[in-house]
Every structure is written in structure tokens, then in C-alpha cells.
Design an enzyme around this catalytic site. Structure first.
Site, PDB file in Angstrom:
ATOM      1  CE  LYS A 164      36.621  36.631  42.914  1.00  0.00           C
ATOM      2  NZ  LYS A 164      37.968  37.043  42.416  1.00  0.00           N
ATOM      3  CG  LEU A 217      41.427  45.559  43.215  1.00  0.00           C
ATOM      4  CD1 LEU A 217      41.687  47.015  42.865  1.00  0.00           C
ATOM      5  CD2 LEU A 217      41.839  44.645  42.068  1.00  0.00           C
ATOM      6  CE  LYS A 218      42.131  37.865  47.716  1.00  0.00           C
ATOM      7  NZ  LYS A 218      41.680  37.917  46.313  1.00  0.00           N
ATOM      8  CG  LEU A 219      43.554  47.967  48.102  1.00  0.00           C
ATOM      9  CD1 LEU A 219      43.264  49.446  48.258  1.00  0.00           C
ATOM     10  CD2 LEU A 219      44.299  47.695  46.808  1.00  0.00           C
ATOM     11  CG  ASP A 244      51.454  49.816  50.014  1.00  0.00           C
ATOM     12  OD1 ASP A 244      52.329  50.299  50.767  1.00  0.00           O
ATOM     13  OD2 ASP A 244      51.620  49.648  48.797  1.00  0.00           O
ATOM     14  CB  ILE A 245      52.349  52.408  54.210  1.00  0.00           C
ATOM     15  CG1 ILE A 245      52.228  53.317  52.975  1.00  0.00           C
ATOM     16  CG2 ILE A 245      53.667  51.655  54.202  1.00  0.00           C
ATOM     17  CD1 ILE A 245      53.267  54.418  52.934  1.00  0.00           C
ATOM     18  CB  THR A 252      39.517  29.594  50.812  1.00  0.00           C
ATOM     19  OG1 THR A 252      39.529  30.145  49.478  1.00  0.00           O
ATOM     20  CG2 THR A 252      38.546  30.377  51.676  1.00  0.00           C
ATOM     21  CD  GLN A 274      39.300  28.368  46.573  1.00  0.00           C
ATOM     22  OE1 GLN A 274      39.805  28.481  47.684  1.00  0.00           O
ATOM     23  NE2 GLN A 274      38.995  29.397  45.825  1.00  0.00           N
ATOM     24  NE  ARG A 328      38.775  27.339  39.500  1.00  0.00           N
ATOM     25  CZ  ARG A 328      39.878  27.030  40.165  1.00  0.00           C
ATOM     26  NH1 ARG A 328      40.846  26.360  39.555  1.00  0.00           N
ATOM     27  NH2 ARG A 328      40.032  27.399  41.416  1.00  0.00           N
TER      28      ARG A 328
END
Length: 237
Positions: free
Chosen positions: A32, A60-62, A64-65, A122, A193, A214
Site C-alpha cells: 500500500k 490516496l482517498k480522493l 473533491d468535486i 477504522t 486503530q 506496523r
């Protein structure tokens, strides 16, 4: 065997290289790439990892518009990642445009990356959701709602807690992808978490992919830790 996705949450390429040097050179990993390393190194980090023979989940968890996300996904598609994602909170139109951008940007003859959406992080508790987001329903109801509109938008699945997998699949379909971070071996520190399970529990619950950071990246023996988690994830004693 299914491979756990290793979260490469490192500050730079040098740190990633030092970590990967502890693995056999012929070991094809699923990794990732998140905001920290991507914003430091740029798209070249993805190309480099792919040249080494690894598969990449670009996290990147976009959000936006719709038009901006569509254009961004065109660029992401050219990198040849296996999975990428958006925030479901961006709404159905944004998710539909994200998928369209991925399809438009994928070179001919290559597979379109799997597109999934984040429901609730999470690290978010139900109380935090109520206080910070002013969402008054239960955490489970919020997650399921986001999963349903993700499915309606044509996406392949969601990022969610393994504890939510069964109810999400009941509300969508059994082949709907549930990629689950927050995976910790029984003897590991939970960290920040909130909703965590072990690799074995994730397998029994029905997670499609698991993400582990981790417990592998901070281990003194990362390859051995990786193999232990991989075996547990695959039900190998």
C-alpha cells in the site's frame, strides 16, 4: 496464497528500500502506497515498486468535486496500480466520475484498477462520528449506507473494518470487495486503530483483502512477521 497488503507508511524511498531489502528479492509483495510516501516521492514511487515486481494499492482517498476526481483518476490509471480509492462521503456522482476517469485513463490492453471507497475510517469511533461529523445514526448504519451507494455507483467495493464485512455483504453482494485495515496479530499493540481483528478472524469473517502495517514494518524480523501473518490469513498452521 492470498497476500496481506503491507502498508508502506514510510517518510521516503530510502526508508522503503531499506525495509524491502529485508525480504527475498524474488518475493512479489502486495503493498500500500499512502499519502505520506506518495506526496514525498510522487508517482515515481509507484513505478519503482512495480518495476520490482510488486502490486500496488494506491491509497490516496480522493474526495473533491466530480470533475476534479475524474481527471485525477485518469492520471492514476496510467500508473498501472491494482487498487485505488476515494471517500464515499464524496457522493454517488463523484464516485461514478472517478470510475469513468479510471476507465478513460487505463492504457489499451491493461486491466482497469479496482476502485473502492472508504466508508468510515477504522480510527473513527461512533462517538467521534457523532461529535465530529454530526452524523446521528449508528456507525454501522453509516457504514452500510456508504457501502450501498458505493455499489450503486458501480465501484468494486469498500475499505471497512473487518467487523463490518458480513453486514456490508448482506446489504450489497457476496462478491463485493471488503478491504480491511486495522489487522493486528493477537500479541500486537493496537495503536490508533479502534476496530481491529486478527488475520485469522478477518479470514473467517470474509475479508477480501487485509492491510497490515506496523506489525510488519516495525518488526525486528519483518519477513518472518509477514510470513506468520500471511499463513494465518490463509489458514495455514
Amino acid at each position: 496464497m492470498n497476500r496481506p497488503i503491507i502498508a508502506l507508511d514510510f517518510p521516503d524511498k530510502v526508508s522503503v528500500q531499506l525495509f524491502l531489502n529485508k525480504f527475498p528479492k524474488n518475493e512479489s509483495l502486495f503493498v500500500k502506497v499512502g499519502m505520506e510516501i506518495f506526496y514525498k516521492e510522487g508517482p515515481s514511487i509507484v513505478t519503482w515498486l512495480k518495476d520490482l515486481g510488486h502490486d500496488v494499492f494506491l491509497d490516496l482517498k480522493l474526495h473533491d468535486i466530480p470533475n476534479t476526481v475524474r481527471s485525477a483518476m485518469k492520471s492514476i490509471a496510467s500508473l498501472g496500480v491494482a487498487i485505488t480509492n476515494v471517500h464515499a462521503a464524496g457522493g454517488q456522482e463523484m464516485m461514478e466520475q472517478a470510475l469513468l476517469g479510471l476507465k478513460e485513463g487505463t492504457p489499451e490492453g491493461q486491466q482497469v484498477p479496482e476502485l473502492i471507497a472508504v466508508t468510515q475510517l477504522t480510527s473513527t469511533s461512533e462517538q467521534q462520528m457523532h461529535t465530529d461529523q454530526l452524523i446521528t445514526c449508528t456507525l454501522n448504519e453509516s457504514v452500510c449506507h456508504y457501502a450501498e451507494i458505493t455499489a450503486e455507483s458501480g465501484l468494486a467495493g469498500v475499505v471497512c473494518s473487518a467487523l463490518e464485512v458480513d453486514m456490508i455483504k448482506q446489504r450489497t453482494s457476496r462478491d463485493f470487495i471488503c478491504l480491511t485495515p486495522g489487522i493486528r496479530p493477537a500479541d500486537a499493540v493496537v495503536g490508533d486503530q479502534k476496530r481491529v481483528v486478527t488475520p485469522r478472524e478477518a479470514r473467517d469473517i470474509g475479508s477480501s483483502y487485509i492491510v497490515v502495517g506496523r506489525p510488519i514494518t516495525k518488526s525486528n524480523i519483518p519477513y518472518e512477521s509477514y510470513l506468520k501473518i500471511k499463513n494465518e490469513w490463509n489458514g495455514v498452521d
